[in-house]
Design an enzyme around this catalytic site. Structure first.
Site, PDB file in Angstrom:
ATOM      1  N   ASP A 165      40.317  49.518  80.374  1.00 59.25           N
ATOM      2  CA  ASP A 165      39.771  50.571  79.521  1.00 59.25           C
ATOM      3  C   ASP A 165      39.035  51.616  80.371  1.00 59.25           C
ATOM      4  O   ASP A 165      38.927  51.450  81.583  1.00 59.25           O
ATOM      5  CB  ASP A 165      38.835  49.906  78.483  1.00 59.25           C
ATOM      6  CG  ASP A 165      38.840  50.635  77.162  1.00 59.25           C
ATOM      7  OD1 ASP A 165      39.219  51.827  77.137  1.00 59.25           O
ATOM      8  OD2 ASP A 165      38.453  50.027  76.146  1.00 59.25           O
ATOM      9  N   ASP A 226      42.051  54.597  68.856  1.00 57.26           N
ATOM     10  CA  ASP A 226      42.172  53.201  68.398  1.00 57.26           C
ATOM     11  C   ASP A 226      42.715  53.140  66.977  1.00 57.26           C
ATOM     12  O   ASP A 226      42.302  53.919  66.108  1.00 57.26           O
ATOM     13  CB  ASP A 226      40.786  52.534  68.350  1.00 57.26           C
ATOM     14  CG  ASP A 226      40.208  52.294  69.723  1.00 57.26           C
ATOM     15  OD1 ASP A 226      40.829  52.692  70.724  1.00 57.26           O
ATOM     16  OD2 ASP A 226      39.114  51.703  69.770  1.00 57.26           O
TER      17      ASP A 226
HETATM   18  C1  GLA Z   1      38.164  50.767  73.235  1.00 56.72           C
HETATM   19  C2  GLA Z   1      39.645  50.422  73.221  1.00 56.72           C
HETATM   20  C3  GLA Z   1      39.903  49.351  72.183  1.00 56.72           C
HETATM   21  C4  GLA Z   1      39.060  48.124  72.504  1.00 56.72           C
HETATM   22  C5  GLA Z   1      37.590  48.510  72.559  1.00 56.72           C
HETATM   23  C6  GLA Z   1      36.727  47.372  73.062  1.00 56.72           C
HETATM   24  O1  GLA Z   1      37.768  51.360  72.048  1.00 56.72           O
HETATM   25  O2  GLA Z   1      40.414  51.565  72.955  1.00 56.72           O
HETATM   26  O3  GLA Z   1      41.269  49.002  72.168  1.00 56.72           O
HETATM   27  O4  GLA Z   1      39.486  47.580  73.721  1.00 56.72           O
HETATM   28  O5  GLA Z   1      37.400  49.599  73.460  1.00 56.72           O
HETATM   29  O6  GLA Z   1      35.391  47.735  73.210  1.00 56.72           O
END
Ligand code: GLA
Length: 447
Positions: A165, A226
């Site tokens: 990430d 997301d």
């Molecule tokens: C980000 C990512 C998600 C998840 C969260 C975890 O938002 O895009 O897919 O991994 O972090 O904190």
């Protein structure tokens, strides 16, 4: 997900690219078809309260449970092979040697033991880290100076997949960090699929995002926001992916995939029709099929959608060409298409309506098919239609916020999904390929 981006001049950043150590290609035999598996995040988030919620908290028990379900309920044979830990697995502090370590109360046996367990079930383990000071939920991040250590730690544990990430880092750190992690993973000698969230943090589109470079260093990448547990969220993502298909569709291929995020089928936000829509469109997009649902409590309707062998077969087509949206009609019907091996293709009719099933009139030639006769299999209906001439008028009834998905083959092509044994043979072939890849990758010698 929203990282801090600093106003560093683009030219400066681009010039830095030439200073980077030469990145090894990620063309290492992994992810030749979109990865399939299960990931904790969308369904289980950052639930760390194992006292109050022992069934659902992020703990080794949750991942063992999911590995058991994948192994025992027919998922593994269909290709769902990665069990992926997301954020919130770590202890708040690194160990005395500076290595990441799991939370000792929630992962008392450690990740190495968990990986052994997952492998013993014929599956693979994925893990999460963040290119930055902290993960998105505030656990220790992987700053530039920690990249080699963390890559080696994951390899030592027997990890097979890294989701990297990008929270809490700036554009320059990301520009350096993602290629360096790619190199560090390769340098461990352990084959690990590398999933990058980089594009999300730098605007998702060229020129900020260099999709050619991404394809060289990552096996898949999160392009956009997301997914949440709702049809609205799904449509928001879908709209972005197909509005920008000219940029992102050519970037995909074996070993390099766009990732519109997890499958939310089986949760609380989608109807059965909407669930089929996600499965169909993710297959058209050659998207990773990473479920995030409670496999211990899945109802049969959702299970049937996720285990639809023909949809999976389309998703995993070895040609690896991502599909495109062909039409957006005033009637709010949309048509999507993906070319498949052996002159076959998949077509999806999606209704964005909210009234009643809509009868859409078209013909295969209107959809761009060559003159000739075709066989059509209705993927969710589970039946074969009568042979179709390309010019013959067709009427398709599409439910509101639902899809009709067709697998289409030239008339002389046999066998196809309409033959009793075809689907089973396809599944067997995929299982065989996976076993061969596994052998080629040398993973068995490490286990
Ligand atoms: C980000 C990512 C998600 C998840 C969260 C975890 O938002 O895009 O897919 O991994 O972090 O904190």
């Amino acid at each position: 997900m929203i990282g801090s981006t600093v106003p560093v001049s683009l030219l400066f950043l681009l010039s830095l690219l030439f200073l980077l150590p030469r990145v090894q290609s990620n063309d290492n035999g992994l992810a030749r078809t979109p990865p399939m598996g299960w990931m904790a995040w969308e369904r289980f988030r950052c639930d760390t309260d194992c006292k109050d919620d022992p069934q659902n908290c992020i703990s080794e028990a949750l991942f063992r449970d999911m590995a058991d379900r994948l192994a025992e309920d027919g998922w593994r044979e269909l290709g769902y092979e990665y069990v992926i830990i997301d954020d919130c697995w770590m202890s708040k502090a690194r160990d005395p040697e500076g290595r990441l370590q799991p939370d000792p109360d929630r992962f008392p046996s450690g990740i190495r033991r968990l990986a052994d367990y997952v492998h013993s079930r014929g599956l693979k383990l994925g893990i999460y880290a963040d290119m930055g000071r902290y993960t998105c939920m505030g656990f220790p991040g992987t700053t530039l100076d920690r990249i080699r250590t963390d890559a080696q730690t994951f390899a030592d544990w027997g990890v097979d997949y890294l989701k990297f990430d990008g929270c809490n880092s700036n554009a320059l750190e990301q520009l350096l960090g993602y290629p360096l992690m790619s190199k560090a993973l390769n340098a461990t000698g352990r084959p690990m699929v590398f999933s990058c969230s980089w594009p999300v943090y730098v605007g998702s589109l060229p020129p900020e995002v260099n999709y050619t470079l991404l394809g060289e260093i990552c096996h898949l990448w999160r392009n956009y926001y997301d997914i949440q547990d709702s049809w609205d969220s799904l449509q928001f993502i879908l709209d972005w992916f197909f509005t920008h298909q000219d940029f992102i569709q050519p970037a995909a291929g074996p070993g390099r995939w766009n990732d519109p995020d997890m499958l939310i089928i089986g949760n609380f936000g989608l109807s059965l029709d909407q669930s089929r829509a996600q499965m169909a469109l993710w297959s058209i997009m050659a998207a990773p099929l990473i479920m995030s649902t409670d496999l211990r409590q899945l109802d049969n309707a959702a299970r049937a959608v996720l285990q639809n062998k023909v949809a999976i077969n389309i998703n995993q087509d070895p040609l690896g060409v991502q599909g495109r949206r062909l039409l957006q009609e005033k009637s709010k019907i949309e048509v999507y298409w993906r070319p498949l091996v052996d002159s076959c293709s998949a077509v999806v009719f999606l209704s964005r309506r909210s009234d009643m099933p809509y009868i859409y009139h078209t013909s295969l030639s209107k959809l761009g098919f060559d003159k000739g006769s075709y066989q059509v299999y209705d993927v969710f209906g589970g039946s074969r239609l009568k042979p179709l001439n390309s010019t013959e008028p067709i009427r398709v009834s599409i439910n509101p916020s639902g899809v009709v998905m067709w697998y289409i083959a030239p008339a002389n092509r046999n066998p196809g999904p309409w033959d009793r044994d075809w689907v089973q043979n396809q599944v067997q072939k995929q299982v065989q390929n996976r076993i061969q890849n596994w052998d080629r990758s040398g993973l068995h010698t490490l286990l």
